[in-house]
Design a protein around this motif. Sequence first.
Motif, short mmCIF file in Angstrom:
data_model
loop_
_atom_site.label_atom_id
_atom_site.label_comp_id
_atom_site.label_asym_id
_atom_site.label_seq_id
_atom_site.Cartn_x
_atom_site.Cartn_y
_atom_site.Cartn_z
N THR A 13 10.35 -57.70 -35.58
CA THR A 13 10.72 -56.44 -36.22
C THR A 13 9.50 -55.75 -36.82
OG1 THR A 13 12.94 -57.22 -36.70
CG2 THR A 13 12.12 -55.41 -38.07
N GLN A 14 8.64 -56.51 -37.50
CA GLN A 14 7.45 -55.92 -38.11
C GLN A 14 6.50 -55.35 -37.05
OE1 GLN A 14 6.87 -55.19 -41.27
NE2 GLN A 14 8.88 -56.03 -41.75
N LEU A 15 6.38 -56.03 -35.93
CA LEU A 15 5.52 -55.53 -34.85
C LEU A 15 6.09 -54.26 -34.24
CD1 LEU A 15 4.45 -58.89 -33.17
CD2 LEU A 15 3.09 -57.41 -34.69
N THR B 174 0.32 -50.48 -42.17
CA THR B 174 0.66 -49.85 -40.89
C THR B 174 -0.14 -50.44 -39.73
OG1 THR B 174 -0.95 -48.12 -41.33
CG2 THR B 174 1.35 -47.67 -41.92
N ILE B 175 -1.20 -51.17 -40.03
CA ILE B 175 -2.04 -51.77 -38.98
C ILE B 175 -1.79 -53.26 -38.85
CG2 ILE B 175 -4.43 -52.28 -38.32
CD1 ILE B 175 -5.20 -49.56 -39.45
N LEU B 176 -1.71 -53.95 -39.99
CA LEU B 176 -1.53 -55.40 -39.99
C LEU B 176 -0.31 -55.78 -40.83
CD1 LEU B 176 -2.64 -58.25 -39.24
CD2 LEU B 176 -3.88 -58.16 -41.41
N PRO B 177 0.82 -56.05 -40.18
CA PRO B 177 1.98 -56.48 -40.95
C PRO B 177 1.74 -57.87 -41.54
CG PRO B 177 2.59 -55.89 -38.68
CD PRO B 177 1.10 -55.91 -38.76
N LEU C 170 5.92 -48.34 -33.74
CA LEU C 170 6.57 -47.04 -33.92
C LEU C 170 5.76 -46.13 -34.84
CD1 LEU C 170 10.31 -48.11 -34.17
CD2 LEU C 170 9.24 -46.80 -32.32
N LEU C 171 5.18 -46.71 -35.89
CA LEU C 171 4.33 -45.92 -36.79
C LEU C 171 3.10 -45.40 -36.06
CD1 LEU C 171 4.54 -47.98 -40.10
CD2 LEU C 171 5.34 -45.65 -39.72
N ARG C 172 2.51 -46.22 -35.21
CA ARG C 172 1.36 -45.77 -34.42
C ARG C 172 1.73 -44.60 -33.52
NH1 ARG C 172 -1.40 -51.38 -32.39
NH2 ARG C 172 -2.41 -51.89 -34.35
#
Length: 145
Positions: A51-53, A8-11, A58-60
Amino acid sequence: LRESYPATILPVIMISARSSESAIVDGLQSGCNDYVTKPFNRHELLARISTQLKVRDLLRIEVESASSEALLERMLPKHLITDLKQNEGKMIVEEHEEVTILFSDIVQYTSLAASIKTEELIMILNNMFSGFDELCDKHGCYKVE
């Protein structure tokens, strides 16, 4: 890597020449967020990074929102939280004809805390707060801690 930096922090996008289904599954199960096989298309890779960023951001936002919601629930009655959400940006005013504010202090708390076991102090505080809670419930009071 995942012990220090959760997904969730580093894709992480794994790029590998191994393209079998089992290799892709192994890569994803090892903790990467996405898997791309070589040779890769530059535009596809950039789209996957983007997309990953977006997912990370969005999770944050979701985590921050949940944290804010929990804080509001500890401080305000549910109907007021609902009003705040429905009337975002507008001032909400309520009038109460009777209000009592209780400020409490435990006399000589510091010396008491220093002279008894931690477990004993916690029991005393728990009993005191439980008593306040029972009185508030009995008399239909709303409490802000």
